[in-house]
Design an enzyme around this catalytic site. Structure first.
Site, short mmCIF file in Angstrom:
data_model
loop_
_atom_site.label_atom_id
_atom_site.label_comp_id
_atom_site.label_asym_id
_atom_site.label_seq_id
_atom_site.Cartn_x
_atom_site.Cartn_y
_atom_site.Cartn_z
CG HIS A 177 -2.05 0.81 1.03
ND1 HIS A 177 -2.08 2.15 1.00
CD2 HIS A 177 -3.36 0.40 0.85
CE1 HIS A 177 -3.31 2.80 0.82
NE2 HIS A 177 -4.03 1.83 0.93
NE ARG A 191 -3.06 7.49 -3.58
CZ ARG A 191 -3.32 6.27 -3.29
NH1 ARG A 191 -2.86 6.33 -1.81
NH2 ARG A 191 -3.36 5.26 -3.71
#
Length: 337
Positions: A258, A279
């Site tokens: 990740h 994001r």
């Protein structure tokens, strides 16, 4: 094995003969609990073996958890303008077409059934006012198809599975053997499964649990990396058991990292994922010079697939464009919204 470890075959745990088949499930995360629930639904007597400690009264597990606990959403083509075919294509493309198409198809088609199954257990996904599923974008997908509940879907999956498990325990259809580390899949002279050898993590006593089959669902080995999002008891036990029993391991070179996580001096929080939802809500990754570096690695920037964001961040490390901290060799990459 330590000097004070003992084998106690006199206390071999056998499941009632009236229940057949007899199934052992190793692991108590999402996969393990789902396997236990489904095996019991098919009429098996299930013995759930886990290193975690189960507190039946509160339906809780004394463990920091693995991947399911940290999952905030998963992809399923539930939107009216989406399709399984599009989900399959996005998944293949996101994996650079290295994925097995049959397995990808099973995954994408099964995602719809998983949504329905979880709703049947009482999980209520977030939906809009007209009853449609609320979906979020995930990296590499051509459409927002990630179903969720709050920002902790995995927690709620564990909750409803745990509640269902508690009912099965009360009915006598599932037996929980907690605080037990799986040691060996036991085979008879013909190579057929006859049970599981386990080690009590408290007494160091070795027991044998009789069964006709063993399901290994105890997660991967993320604790070999630091920091890690999963608890430290994720040590590839099931993989080792399977290999020793003659199973074949494939695609071992594929490990997902990740790209963004929390750096903390508190071990419980160190490595906790900062999900891509952040994001997609506008967060950008900056290097030491304040440059939004991901645009140099992919036109989608921070919204590309996890492997590309991970490689982009790693490239910045190699080139010295980010600051490295002493702890765990981690790096500091500012995120800005």
């Amino acid at each position: 094995m330590t000097a004070n470890t003992t084998v106690n075959k006199a206390r071999t745990t056998s499941v009632p003969a009236a229940w057949t088949p007899r199934v052992i499930v190793v692991g108590a995360g999402g996969a393990g609990l789902a396997a236990a629930v489904e095996a019991a639904a098919e009429g098996a007597h299930v013995v759930l073996v886990t290193k975690a400690f189960y507190e039946h009264a509160r339906h809780r597990w004394a463990s920091a958890g693995g991947c399911t606990w940290k999952t905030h959403a998963f992809n399923a083509a539930v939107a009216p303008d989406d399709s399984v075919a599009a989900h399959i294509e996005d998944t293949l493309a996101g994996g650079a077409y290295a994925g097995d198409e049959d397995i990808v198809r099973t995954l994408c088609e099964g995602a719809l059934g998983l949504v329905e199954w979880l709703e049947g257990l009482g999980l209520r996904f977030e939906k809009s006012g007209d009853g449609r599923f609320a979906t979020r974008p995930f990296g590499g997908n051509g459409a927002p198809r990630a179903v969720h509940l709050e920002d902790r879907l995995g927690f709620h999956i564990q909750r409803v599975l745990g509640e269902r498990l508690a009912g099965l325990v009360e009915e006598g259809r599932v037996e929980v053997r907690s605080g037990m580390r799986a040691m060996d899949i036991l085979l008879d002279v013909d190579g057929h499964v006859r049970g599981l050898g386990v080690l009590s993590v408290e007494s160091l006593e070795i027991l044998e649990i009789a069964a006709d089959s063993v399901i290994l669902a105890d997660g991967g080995g993320t604790s070999m990396y630091a920091p890690s999002a999963a608890s430290t008891d994720k040590t590839c036990d099931g993989l080792a058991l399977g290999l020793r029993a003659g199973a074949e391991a494939i695609d071992m070179e594929y490990v997902q990292f990740h790209p963004t996580g929390l750096a903390s001096d508190v071990p419980t929080y160190d490595g906790m994922p900062v999900e891509e939802a952040v994001r997609f809500d506008g967060a950008t990754l900056l290097n030491r010079d304040g440059e939004r570096f991901m645009l140099r690695y992919d036109p989608l920037g921070e919204q590309t697939t996890r492997d590309k964001v991970s490689r982009g961040a790693y490239r910045e490390i190699v080139e010295g464009a980010v600051s490295r901290t002493a702890r765990s060799g981690s790096i500091s990459v500012p995120a800005r919204i």
